[in-house]
Design an enzyme around this catalytic site. Structure first.
Site, mmCIF file in Angstrom:
data_model
loop_
_atom_site.group_PDB
_atom_site.id
_atom_site.type_symbol
_atom_site.label_atom_id
_atom_site.label_comp_id
_atom_site.label_asym_id
_atom_site.label_seq_id
_atom_site.Cartn_x
_atom_site.Cartn_y
_atom_site.Cartn_z
ATOM 1 N N LYS A 171 5.001 38.552 -8.725
ATOM 2 C CA LYS A 171 6.328 39.159 -8.953
ATOM 3 C C LYS A 171 6.763 38.968 -10.414
ATOM 4 O O LYS A 171 7.356 39.869 -11.019
ATOM 5 C CB LYS A 171 7.349 38.538 -7.996
ATOM 6 C CG LYS A 171 8.770 39.011 -8.184
ATOM 7 C CD LYS A 171 8.991 40.487 -7.873
ATOM 8 C CE LYS A 171 10.395 40.910 -8.244
ATOM 9 N NZ LYS A 171 10.697 42.304 -7.948
ATOM 10 N N LYS A 239 17.188 36.696 -15.250
ATOM 11 C CA LYS A 239 16.689 35.516 -14.521
ATOM 12 C C LYS A 239 15.170 35.605 -14.323
ATOM 13 O O LYS A 239 14.438 34.641 -14.514
ATOM 14 C CB LYS A 239 17.437 35.450 -13.185
ATOM 15 C CG LYS A 239 16.980 34.425 -12.176
ATOM 16 C CD LYS A 239 16.158 34.932 -11.002
ATOM 17 C CE LYS A 239 16.583 36.101 -10.227
ATOM 18 N NZ LYS A 239 15.732 36.511 -9.122
HETATM 19 P P1 NAD Z 1 22.498 40.303 -4.343
HETATM 20 O O1 NAD Z 1 23.239 39.456 -5.298
HETATM 21 O O2 NAD Z 1 22.968 41.685 -4.069
HETATM 22 O O3 NAD Z 1 22.404 39.552 -2.908
HETATM 23 C C1 NAD Z 1 22.247 38.176 -2.728
HETATM 24 C C2 NAD Z 1 23.080 37.760 -1.527
HETATM 25 O O4 NAD Z 1 22.889 36.364 -1.272
HETATM 26 C C3 NAD Z 1 24.590 37.947 -1.761
HETATM 27 O O5 NAD Z 1 25.120 38.791 -0.745
HETATM 28 C C4 NAD Z 1 25.155 36.543 -1.709
HETATM 29 O O6 NAD Z 1 26.456 36.493 -1.125
HETATM 30 C C5 NAD Z 1 24.127 35.830 -0.833
HETATM 31 N N1 NAD Z 1 24.132 34.383 -1.014
HETATM 32 C C6 NAD Z 1 24.023 33.689 -2.176
HETATM 33 N N2 NAD Z 1 24.043 32.369 -1.938
HETATM 34 C C7 NAD Z 1 24.162 32.228 -0.595
HETATM 35 C C8 NAD Z 1 24.254 31.100 0.266
HETATM 36 N N3 NAD Z 1 24.217 29.845 -0.225
HETATM 37 N N4 NAD Z 1 24.367 31.305 1.600
HETATM 38 C C9 NAD Z 1 24.412 32.564 2.106
HETATM 39 N N5 NAD Z 1 24.345 33.676 1.327
HETATM 40 C C10 NAD Z 1 24.225 33.501 0.006
HETATM 41 O O7 NAD Z 1 20.975 40.300 -4.824
HETATM 42 P P2 NAD Z 1 19.797 41.309 -4.411
HETATM 43 O O8 NAD Z 1 19.746 42.402 -5.388
HETATM 44 O O9 NAD Z 1 19.850 41.588 -2.954
HETATM 45 O O10 NAD Z 1 18.528 40.381 -4.743
HETATM 46 C C11 NAD Z 1 18.092 39.339 -3.890
HETATM 47 C C12 NAD Z 1 16.781 38.785 -4.440
HETATM 48 O O11 NAD Z 1 15.795 39.829 -4.466
HETATM 49 C C13 NAD Z 1 16.868 38.268 -5.881
HETATM 50 O O12 NAD Z 1 16.027 37.154 -6.038
HETATM 51 C C14 NAD Z 1 16.372 39.458 -6.708
HETATM 52 O O13 NAD Z 1 15.855 39.047 -7.955
HETATM 53 C C15 NAD Z 1 15.321 40.036 -5.792
HETATM 54 N N6 NAD Z 1 15.053 41.470 -5.934
HETATM 55 C C16 NAD Z 1 16.058 42.369 -6.130
HETATM 56 C C17 NAD Z 1 15.762 43.725 -6.257
HETATM 57 C C18 NAD Z 1 16.835 44.781 -6.474
HETATM 58 O O14 NAD Z 1 16.482 45.901 -6.883
HETATM 59 N N7 NAD Z 1 18.089 44.520 -6.232
HETATM 60 C C19 NAD Z 1 14.437 44.156 -6.173
HETATM 61 C C20 NAD Z 1 13.428 43.231 -5.938
HETATM 62 C C21 NAD Z 1 13.751 41.879 -5.819
#
Ligand code: NAD
Length: 295
Positions: A171, A239
């Site tokens: 990744k 990040k």
């Molecule tokens: P996001 O910020 O939209 O979602 C993360 C969620 O986690 C939030 O809803 C937040 O409230 C929740 N959260 C945080 N701490 C928490 C806790 N202690 N208990 C319960 N819930 C908690 O982020 P995202 O875009 O969904 O990304 C999630 C992961 O996937 C990240 O590591 C990101 O790098 C990765 N990712 C994102 C994408 C994208 O296009 N958005 C693509 C591939 C990978």
């Protein structure tokens, strides 16, 4: 079917968990934002009380959280998944986190008789919504075989890359390419516009030739539309470059262009763009060009 606990229902976790519901899995969900949790409960999931409680109630726990400290806290912290875990359970972290942290969590899980997979994803919010994610996993073959039907409900290209942390290394490689492609899209479109040609037609022409990239297609369209509503938050991409650079340093691997894009992203975060889509990086370039024009 095995009962799945799903923690983290943001841009990615919400649609991913919906696919698991559609595939018929009993699902228990948790997010610290109650509206996000309520939406998935309304679609048929059970509401989770804490990571520990979810682990007690589930056979498999999936986390989809922003960053390494979030995953460490939810899995290994107080009232975390480990506190409710039992032998024979499987924990799958699908967030993008530091490979070294993934390896440590896997070791701790193993000491408790629990399997752990790092299984980050690529394909963005659209891939999550369509169930076409690319899923890159690290961990034991038997754990991967157990997780495969679950991955198939959320993704299309599904590979076990190797042992623990191999998924996160893959990744990080993905994010190096994604960031450099994004910067290339931004530079090409700003270059075209400032040189007086229509960036929409430039994108169209480039899409049919050797310069085609997924970034040009999707980020390029967002840039033309000035649509910076987050599909992937800029702060999360920065990040990921921190993870790539720290991993590169640990292995003695130079990543000079990645380091430069990381600096650009840091500047954009300083301008308050952290929760905008990563394609908003273009605004930083536009500001630089405008500043130069005034000199
Ligand atoms: P996001 O910020 O939209 O979602 C993360 C969620 O986690 C939030 O809803 C937040 O409230 C929740 N959260 C945080 N701490 C928490 C806790 N202690 N208990 C319960 N819930 C908690 O982020 P995202 O875009 O969904 O990304 C999630 C992961 O996937 C990240 O590591 C990101 O790098 C990765 N990712 C994102 C994408 C994208 O296009 N958005 C693509 C591939 C990978």
């Amino acid at each position: 079917m095995e009962c799945i606990g799903f923690i983290g229902l943001g841009i990615m976790g919400s649609p991913m968990s919906q696919h698991l519901l559609k595939a018929g899995y009993p699902l228990i969900v948790l997010d610290r934002v109650s509206e996000l949790q309520k939406a998935i409960v309304a679609a048929g999931a059970q509401s989770g009380a804490s990571p520990q409680r979810i682990a007690e109630q589930s056979d498999i726990v999936i986390t989809m959280l922003p960053d390494t400290p979030d995953v460490e806290q939810v899995i290994a912290g107080k009232d975390g998944v480990f506190d409710g875990a039992r032998a024979g359970m499987l924990i799958i972290d699908m967030s993008t986190i530091a490979p070294i942290a993934a390896k440590k969590l896997a070791r701790e899980a193993e000491a408790r008789g629990t399997d752990f997979l790092d299984a980050p994803v690529s394909g963005g919010d659209i891939g999550a919504q369509k169930g076409t994610l690319s899923i890159m996993a690290g961990g034991k073959e038997s754990a991967f075989a157990r997780a495969l039907p679950i991955f198939q409900a959320m993704g299309k290209t599904i590979l076990r890359i190797g042992d623990s942390a191999a998924g996160q290394i893959t990744k990080a490689a993905n994010q190096i390419m994604a960031a450099i492609n994004l910067e290339a899209t931004c530079e090409a479109l700003v270059f075209a516009a400032k040189a007086g040609v229509d960036p929409m037609l430039v994108r169209q022409a480039l899409m049919g030739g050797a310069a085609y990239s997924r970034s040009l297609e999707f980020h390029g369209q967002r840039i033309l539309d000035r649509n910076f509503v987050p599909g992937f938050r800029l702060r999360l991409h920065r990040k990921d470059l921190d993870i790539a650079l720290a991993t590169g340093k640990a292995y003695g691997i130079a990543l000079p262009v990645t380091a430069q894009v990381r600096e650009m992203m840091t500047n954009a975060l300083g301008e308050g763009q952290g929760d905008l889509d990563n394609s908003s990086l273009v605004m930083l370039l536009e500001r630089l060009v405008d500043k130069q024009a005034k000199q």
